[in-house]
Scaffold this motif. Structure first.
Motif, PDB file in Angstrom:
ATOM      1  N   ASP A 182       0.899  -1.285   0.075  1.00  0.00           N
ATOM      2  CA  ASP A 182       0.062  -0.016   0.080  1.00  0.00           C
ATOM      3  C   ASP A 182       0.840   1.156  -0.131  1.00  0.00           C
ATOM      4  N   GLU A 183       2.003   1.377   0.768  1.00  0.00           N
ATOM      5  CA  GLU A 183       2.733   2.429   0.759  1.00  0.00           C
ATOM      6  C   GLU A 183       3.428   2.706  -0.394  1.00  0.00           C
ATOM      7  N   PHE A 184       4.037   1.773  -1.103  1.00  0.00           N
ATOM      8  CA  PHE A 184       4.637   2.042  -2.636  1.00  0.00           C
ATOM      9  C   PHE A 184       3.301   2.324  -3.520  1.00  0.00           C
ATOM     10  N   PHE A 185       2.276   1.781  -3.378  1.00  0.00           N
ATOM     11  CA  PHE A 185       1.198   2.226  -4.411  1.00  0.00           C
ATOM     12  C   PHE A 185       0.877   3.693  -4.296  1.00  0.00           C
ATOM     13  N   SER A 186       0.670   4.266  -3.119  1.00  0.00           N
ATOM     14  CA  SER A 186       0.433   5.383  -2.975  1.00  0.00           C
ATOM     15  C   SER A 186       1.475   6.729  -2.903  1.00  0.00           C
ATOM     16  N   ARG A 187       2.723   6.191  -3.095  1.00  0.00           N
ATOM     17  CA  ARG A 187       3.659   7.120  -2.861  1.00  0.00           C
ATOM     18  C   ARG A 187       3.954   8.249  -3.954  1.00  0.00           C
ATOM     19  N   ASP A 189       6.545   9.099  -5.371  1.00  0.00           N
ATOM     20  CA  ASP A 189       7.371   8.550  -6.376  1.00  0.00           C
ATOM     21  C   ASP A 189       7.222   7.241  -6.589  1.00  0.00           C
ATOM     22  N   GLY A 190       5.945   6.668  -6.528  1.00  0.00           N
ATOM     23  CA  GLY A 190       5.797   5.163  -6.191  1.00  0.00           C
ATOM     24  C   GLY A 190       5.185   4.656  -7.513  1.00  0.00           C
ATOM     25  N   PHE A 191       4.347   3.775  -7.385  1.00  0.00           N
ATOM     26  CA  PHE A 191       3.699   2.930  -8.520  1.00  0.00           C
ATOM     27  C   PHE A 191       3.114   3.656  -9.664  1.00  0.00           C
ATOM     28  N   LEU A 192       2.133   4.399  -9.403  1.00  0.00           N
ATOM     29  CA  LEU A 192       1.479   5.304 -10.290  1.00  0.00           C
ATOM     30  C   LEU A 192       2.348   6.242 -11.262  1.00  0.00           C
ATOM     31  N   PRO A 193       3.001   6.939 -10.609  1.00  0.00           N
ATOM     32  CA  PRO A 193       3.938   7.779 -11.391  1.00  0.00           C
ATOM     33  C   PRO A 193       5.095   6.635 -12.495  1.00  0.00           C
ATOM     34  N   MET A 194       5.300   5.527 -11.976  1.00  0.00           N
ATOM     35  CA  MET A 194       6.375   4.712 -12.725  1.00  0.00           C
ATOM     36  C   MET A 194       5.575   4.302 -13.629  1.00  0.00           C
ATOM     37  N   LEU A 195       4.191   3.845 -13.425  1.00  0.00           N
ATOM     38  CA  LEU A 195       3.434   3.233 -14.673  1.00  0.00           C
ATOM     39  C   LEU A 195       3.307   4.330 -15.844  1.00  0.00           C
ATOM     40  N   ALA A 196       3.078   5.592 -15.383  1.00  0.00           N
ATOM     41  CA  ALA A 196       2.839   6.744 -16.206  1.00  0.00           C
ATOM     42  C   ALA A 196       4.291   6.976 -17.119  1.00  0.00           C
ATOM     43  N   LYS A 197       5.557   6.626 -16.324  1.00  0.00           N
ATOM     44  CA  LYS A 197       6.758   7.015 -16.841  1.00  0.00           C
ATOM     45  C   LYS A 197       6.936   5.960 -18.091  1.00  0.00           C
ATOM     46  N   TYR A 198       6.513   4.712 -17.996  1.00  0.00           N
ATOM     47  CA  TYR A 198       6.652   3.807 -19.061  1.00  0.00           C
ATOM     48  C   TYR A 198       5.558   3.554 -19.940  1.00  0.00           C
ATOM     49  N   GLY A 199       4.478   4.501 -19.878  1.00  0.00           N
ATOM     50  CA  GLY A 199       3.558   4.610 -20.830  1.00  0.00           C
ATOM     51  C   GLY A 199       2.524   3.553 -20.849  1.00  0.00           C
ATOM     52  N   ILE A 200       2.139   3.159 -19.413  1.00  0.00           N
ATOM     53  CA  ILE A 200       1.081   2.070 -19.301  1.00  0.00           C
ATOM     54  C   ILE A 200       0.434   2.603 -17.898  1.00  0.00           C
ATOM     55  N   PRO A 201      -0.247   3.752 -18.204  1.00  0.00           N
ATOM     56  CA  PRO A 201      -1.317   4.163 -17.158  1.00  0.00           C
ATOM     57  C   PRO A 201      -1.986   3.258 -16.334  1.00  0.00           C
ATOM     58  N   TYR A 202      -2.356   3.508 -14.954  1.00  0.00           N
ATOM     59  CA  TYR A 202      -3.039   2.652 -14.167  1.00  0.00           C
ATOM     60  C   TYR A 202      -4.502   2.978 -14.656  1.00  0.00           C
ATOM     61  N   ASN A 203      -5.322   1.684 -14.319  1.00  0.00           N
ATOM     62  CA  ASN A 203      -6.819   1.830 -14.609  1.00  0.00           C
ATOM     63  C   ASN A 203      -7.352   2.072 -15.857  1.00  0.00           C
ATOM     64  N   ASP A 204      -6.384   1.733 -16.874  1.00  0.00           N
ATOM     65  CA  ASP A 204      -6.231   1.841 -18.248  1.00  0.00           C
ATOM     66  C   ASP A 204      -6.583   0.669 -18.744  1.00  0.00           C
TER      67      ASP A 204
END
Length: 323
Positions: A182-187, A189-204
């Motif tokens: 949970d902590e990494f998911f909500s950081r 500098d964590g999971f969601l920004p990482m997915l965006a950086k790699y072009g695979i956004p969350y809940n898409d």
């Protein structure tokens, strides 16, 4: 086997530090000497502290053992609960040496949001701020980086033919399954920004659907990743002993999203000025520490159940640094 005990000196230090909640993990480390019998720190009195997690305690024990072998009288206050107590003890002048991480200094201590991918540049920036604001000397970092990463089981990585996060991003949507805490998911500098950086956004539906992400306790992520169920890719720390023990393959962060967390010995300015020989002594330790080595040493403690003081002493002996 002989031991050094902090004894009455440690008790006195504990009393002085009670206000910031600093306690000793055991106050013990192995008595030893340098192979050539030299005592470059003869007469020095040093307080070594550490954070309470495995790697922090291990680094503290290595430091306490080696500096005592070099002739110093060392008070061992390793294992301070949480980051704040060991940090505050050093800021107060009640502890002299503490292993820190450049990413921690940048984000947690100085609230910086800029991502600096180059480890040396990040260290220099943190070094300069800490010297200016707190008279703390961040020595040149070790050769290990205890940062966030994603890993997969070796069979899964081979089957999917992935070695980097960009290659994960290129997989079919159904294969982009992740386990995170949970902590990494909500950081920020964590999971969601990482997915965006790699072009695979969350809940898409074309990125990473919400159903492809399982949130669980951090300790459960490792075995779940090893089993590839319920996820192919799990969040890990790069120097965690379970990476080696479970045979996980760490994926390359090829777009340099994650901030470096290079391990660095931090010494109070007054102490490094009084004992400049600490630069060479701590540098001797730092230059030998690598990601694979830290995984191995951490694993001996977390997986095999070894005492950190024993692991520290055995490693120093294996490197012919003490006898």
């Amino acid at each position: 086997m002989r031991w050094t005990r902090a004894g009455s000196l440690a008790l006195l230090a504990l009393a002085l530090l009670a206000g910031c909640g600093l306690v000793s993990s055991s106050g013990t480390f192995h008595d030893s000497s340098l192979p050539d019998g030299a005592r470059p720190l003869d007469g020095a009195r040093l307080v070594v502290t550490s954070k309470s997690f495995t790697e922090g305690v291990l680094l503290g024990k290595i430091t306490a053992t080696y500096l005592a072998a070099a002739g110093a009288t060392v008070t061992d206050l390793t294992g301070a609960p949480g980051s704040a107590s060991s940090r505050q003890a050093q800021l107060n002048g009640d502890a002299d040496i503490l292993w820190e991480y450049t990413g921690t200094g940048w984000v947690n201590y100085h609230n910086q949001t800029e991502t600096i991918a180059d480890p040396h540049e990040l260290w220099q920036r943190v070094h300069d701020i800490e010297r200016r604001d707190h008279d703390l000397e961040w020595l040149p970092p070790a050769n290990f980086n205890d940062t966030y990463a994603f890993a997969a089981s070796a069979p899964t990585a081979q089957r999917l033919q992935v070695k980097s996060l960009s290659e994960v991003a290129a997989l079919p949507v159904a294969d982009r399954t992740f386990c995170v805490d949970d902590e990494f998911f909500s950081r920020s500098d964590g999971f969601l920004p990482m997915l965006a950086k790699y072009g695979i956004p969350y809940n898409d539906p074309n990125g990473v659907p919400a159903g492809n992400v399982t949130r669980m306790d951090a300790g459960v992520v490792y075995p779940a990743t090893a089993k590839s169920a319920p996820c192919h890719f799990g969040m890990v720390y790069t120097t965690d002993g379970r990476v080696k023990n479970l045979g996980l393959s760490v994926l390359d962060d090829d777009k340099k999203f994650f901030l470096p967390y290079s391990g660095t010995a931090v010494v109070r300015g007054a102490i490094i000025e009084q004992y400049p020989q600490l630069r060479a002594l701590l540098g001797t330790i730092a230059e030998r520490l690598t990601d694979p080595l830290m995984r191995e040493l951490n694993g001996r403690i977390d997986i095999d159940g070894a005492d950190p003081a024993d692991v520290a002493y055995d490693w120093l002996r294996s490197e012919n640094l003490v006898e």
